[in-house]
Design a protein around this motif. Structure first.
Motif, PDB file in Angstrom:
ATOM      1  N   THR A  32     -40.176 -49.088 -41.598  1.00  0.00           N
ATOM      2  CA  THR A  32     -41.384 -49.860 -41.848  1.00  0.00           C
ATOM      3  C   THR A  32     -42.082 -50.161 -40.527  1.00  0.00           C
ATOM      4  O   THR A  32     -41.463 -50.694 -39.609  1.00  0.00           O
ATOM      5  N   THR A  68     -42.927 -51.839 -46.604  1.00  0.00           N
ATOM      6  CA  THR A  68     -41.938 -50.773 -46.748  1.00  0.00           C
ATOM      7  C   THR A  68     -42.470 -49.506 -46.095  1.00  0.00           C
ATOM      8  O   THR A  68     -43.683 -49.310 -45.991  1.00  0.00           O
ATOM      9  N   ALA A  69     -41.556 -48.648 -45.665  1.00  0.00           N
ATOM     10  CA  ALA A  69     -41.961 -47.374 -45.063  1.00  0.00           C
ATOM     11  C   ALA A  69     -42.708 -46.526 -46.085  1.00  0.00           C
ATOM     12  O   ALA A  69     -43.754 -45.937 -45.781  1.00  0.00           O
ATOM     13  N   LEU A  70     -42.206 -46.456 -47.316  1.00  0.00           N
ATOM     14  CA  LEU A  70     -42.852 -45.663 -48.352  1.00  0.00           C
ATOM     15  C   LEU A  70     -44.244 -46.196 -48.681  1.00  0.00           C
ATOM     16  O   LEU A  70     -45.185 -45.428 -48.879  1.00  0.00           O
ATOM     17  N   VAL A  73     -46.531 -45.024 -45.857  1.00  0.00           N
ATOM     18  CA  VAL A  73     -46.791 -43.589 -45.945  1.00  0.00           C
ATOM     19  C   VAL A  73     -47.735 -43.285 -47.108  1.00  0.00           C
ATOM     20  O   VAL A  73     -48.614 -42.428 -46.993  1.00  0.00           O
ATOM     21  N   TRP A 108     -47.090 -33.926 -48.748  1.00  0.00           N
ATOM     22  CA  TRP A 108     -46.228 -35.095 -48.872  1.00  0.00           C
ATOM     23  C   TRP A 108     -45.062 -34.692 -49.763  1.00  0.00           C
ATOM     24  O   TRP A 108     -45.079 -34.923 -50.965  1.00  0.00           O
ATOM     25  N   SER A 112     -41.821 -38.573 -50.180  1.00  0.00           N
ATOM     26  CA  SER A 112     -40.851 -39.114 -49.223  1.00  0.00           C
ATOM     27  C   SER A 112     -41.561 -39.932 -48.157  1.00  0.00           C
ATOM     28  O   SER A 112     -42.738 -40.240 -48.283  1.00  0.00           O
ATOM     29  N   THR A 113     -40.869 -40.261 -47.074  1.00  0.00           N
ATOM     30  CA  THR A 113     -41.507 -40.961 -45.960  1.00  0.00           C
ATOM     31  C   THR A 113     -41.863 -39.994 -44.842  1.00  0.00           C
ATOM     32  O   THR A 113     -42.034 -40.391 -43.706  1.00  0.00           O
TER      33      THR A 113
END
Length: 135
Positions: A32, A68-70, A73, A108, A112-113
């Motif tokens: 993140t 969150t990282a997701l 992204v 993508w 995913s990230t």
């Protein structure tokens, strides 16, 4: 010429088929981002910067980092694919940089990230774009 007909067939394969020479690297964003952290994408020697913001995006290139990282992204891929369209999750980049971003396609894989920049032509080389995340 016969080679011209082959080129037409190669170009007609669509976005789901990516040849190895078309992939220009990968942008892995597995953590993140913090407020103010940047993602710099260099295309033809010009750096295009996206900045993670935890509040409301207000400046060109700001992308909302929802915790969150997701989530980040998801917002970043939307900003890369439509750099001219404003949303609640990102502010469009400057118009000169919008043209540069559109020279490259953005895959993508599997939601995913990671984001994979790829060449939109068969003749582009890996020097077209290089992606990196800064700390």
């Amino acid at each position: 010429m016969a080679s011209q007909e082959n080129d037409k067939r190669d170009d007609a394969r669509g976005g789901s088929f990516m040849l190895p020479h078309q992939q220009l690297g990968a942008l892995a964003l597995g953590t993140t981002p913090t407020n103010g952290q940047t993602v710099v994408i260099t295309i033809n020697g010009t750096a295009v910067t996206f900045t993670a913001v935890t509040g409301s995006p207000t400046n060109p290139g700001d992308v909302k980092a929802p915790g969150t990282a997701l989530g980040f992204v998801t917002n970043l891929i939307a900003a890369l694919r439509r750099p001219d369209l404003a949303s609640a999750n990102y502010v469009p980049i400057l118009s000169a940089n919008q043209a540069l971003i559109q020279y490259v396609g953005w895959a993508w894989p599997g939601s995913s990230t990671s984001i994979v920049p790829f060449s939109l032509t068969r003749t582009s080389t890996a020097s077209l774009a290089r992606s990196r995340a800064s700390a």
